[in-house]
Write a protein that holds these residues in place. Structure first.
Motif, short mmCIF file in Angstrom:
data_model
loop_
_atom_site.label_atom_id
_atom_site.label_comp_id
_atom_site.label_asym_id
_atom_site.label_seq_id
_atom_site.Cartn_x
_atom_site.Cartn_y
_atom_site.Cartn_z
N TRP A 66 0.83 -1.21 0.00
CA TRP A 66 0.00 0.00 0.00
C TRP A 66 0.86 1.26 0.00
O TRP A 66 0.58 2.21 -0.73
N ARG A 67 1.92 1.24 0.78
CA ARG A 67 2.79 2.40 0.86
C ARG A 67 3.47 2.69 -0.48
O ARG A 67 3.72 3.86 -0.82
N SER A 68 3.78 1.65 -1.23
CA SER A 68 4.52 1.83 -2.48
C SER A 68 3.62 1.82 -3.72
O SER A 68 4.13 1.74 -4.84
N ARG A 69 2.33 1.94 -3.53
CA ARG A 69 1.39 1.79 -4.65
C ARG A 69 1.60 2.84 -5.73
O ARG A 69 1.32 2.59 -6.91
N ASN A 70 2.06 4.03 -5.38
CA ASN A 70 2.24 5.10 -6.37
C ASN A 70 3.69 5.29 -6.78
O ASN A 70 4.02 6.26 -7.47
N ASP A 71 4.56 4.38 -6.36
CA ASP A 71 5.97 4.51 -6.69
C ASP A 71 6.23 4.24 -8.17
O ASP A 71 5.45 3.55 -8.84
N ARG A 72 7.33 4.77 -8.62
CA ARG A 72 7.80 4.50 -9.97
C ARG A 72 8.04 3.00 -10.14
O ARG A 72 8.61 2.36 -9.25
N ARG A 73 7.60 2.45 -11.24
CA ARG A 73 7.77 1.02 -11.48
C ARG A 73 9.23 0.71 -11.84
O ARG A 73 9.81 1.33 -12.74
N LEU A 74 9.80 -0.25 -11.14
CA LEU A 74 11.19 -0.62 -11.34
C LEU A 74 11.30 -2.09 -11.72
O LEU A 74 10.47 -2.92 -11.32
N ARG A 75 12.35 -2.41 -12.48
CA ARG A 75 12.64 -3.79 -12.83
C ARG A 75 13.85 -4.23 -12.02
O ARG A 75 14.90 -3.57 -12.02
N ALA A 76 13.73 -5.35 -11.30
CA ALA A 76 14.83 -5.87 -10.47
C ALA A 76 15.35 -7.17 -11.08
O ALA A 76 14.57 -8.03 -11.49
N SER A 77 16.67 -7.30 -11.12
CA SER A 77 17.28 -8.53 -11.62
C SER A 77 18.55 -8.80 -10.84
O SER A 77 19.24 -7.87 -10.39
N TRP A 78 18.88 -10.09 -10.67
CA TRP A 78 20.09 -10.48 -9.96
C TRP A 78 21.22 -10.76 -10.96
O TRP A 78 20.99 -11.27 -12.05
#
Length: 313
Positions: free
Chosen positions: A148-160
């Motif tokens: 809920w807190r991050s619902r409006n955050d910029r969408r990021l792609r995470a990879s290892w």
């Protein structure tokens, strides 16, 4: 120790460490050692050479204040002629030696942690079956709160990644600060400090914009038991403080990988911790950082930024 010698002493691409040996005149034996490893840093935007103080050791029969003082005094003189800044992370027993040699306390490097799975912690106070059930409920509630807190955050792609990414250079070039004192966090440093280090296995979490492949941040991570330790990190705005959205993405990746908690060590001005605190990281332990400018500049003027990467291992 043989592996560390080959990596840290013989294989550092930024030069060999300065090493002082203590010899017992009566029998000619070497009975102590102290070293300063080279680090490339920026001070107010300009490159400087710095030395991280490491491997102070004296054999048991000579282990008293005098021999340790002799070693550190000799090292301060020889390394001080080479490096603009000397700094170290002494254990409590060694701190008096650093003070008497002329080092001042620069601050504290503080370990911050965030729990992701609570059952193990609750089991310290409740029977295991109750702890597992209560932990699962708390984990669900915390995950919903984070979402809920991050619902409006910029969408990021995470990879290892199992190796440092060449894009670190471009990120560093566009984000290097013009003030303060910190290590140069480019591809060459990270590759030597972690990929080539034989002591710990390292993986990198890379954060990119979801719309393209533009690298926004990276986290250098190592695992001990069920804890993911962030040894170093950088982002486009890291000097001013890591964005909470970046920390949230780190937590989500750690949760998916099955880790129980995440930790990070930072020595910096307080405002740079806002993103970590907003993601519910809490301080757990701290250690002193000592150092001095070899040209006599007061250490109180240092806006210093350090992580676990700024130690030797």
């Amino acid at each position: 120790m043989r592996s560390k010698f080959d990596w840290f002493y013989a294989g550092c691409p930024f030069g060999e460490p300065t090493v002082c040996l203590l010899r017992h005149d009566a029998d000619g034996r070497h009975v102590g050692v102290a070293a300063a490893g080279p680090r490339r840093m920026l001070a107010q935007g300009s490159p400087i050479g710095a030395g991280v103080l490491v491997d102070l050791a004296v054999i048991a029969e000579h282990r008293s204040l005098g021999p340790a003082m002799m070693l550190q005094s000799a090292l301060a003189e020889s390394a001080g002629a080479r490096f603009a800044l000397l700094y170290g992370f002494p254990n409590p027993k060694a701190a008096p030696v650093f003070k008497r040699v002329g080092y001042a306390k620069l601050g504290e490097i503080v370990r911050h942690a965030r729990v992701l799975r609570h059952a193990g912690y609750i089991a310290r106070r409740l029977p295991r079956p109750l702890a597992v059930a209560a932990g699962a409920l708390i984990d669900i509630a915390v995950r919903l709160r984070d979402a809920w807190r991050s619902r409006n955050d910029r969408r990021l792609r995470a990879s290892w990644s199992d190796a440092a990414d060449a894009r670190f250079d471009l990120l560093w070039k566009h984000s290097r600060p013009a003030d303060g004192v910190l290590a140069i966090r480019d591809h060459a440093f990270v590759r030597w400090r972690f990929d080539q280090c034989p002591l710990e296995a390292t993986r990198y979490l890379l954060l990119s914009d979801a719309k393209d492949d533009h690298l926004l941040a990276w986290f250098d991570c190592q695992v001990t038991d069920d804890t993911l330790h962030v040894r170093d990190f950088w982002s486009a705005g890291a000097w001013h403080g890591l964005e909470r959205a970046h920390v949230d993405t780190l937590l989500d990746a750690a949760r998916k990988a099955g880790h129980v908690s995440v930790s990070v060590e930072i020595a910096s001005q307080d405002h740079r911790l806002d993103g970590w605190r907003a993601a519910r990281f809490s301080p757990r332990a701290q250690r002193p950082v000592f150092g001095k400018w070899t040209d006599g500049l007061p250490v109180a003027e240092l806006d210093l930024y350090l992580t676990s990467a700024d130690e030797d291992e």
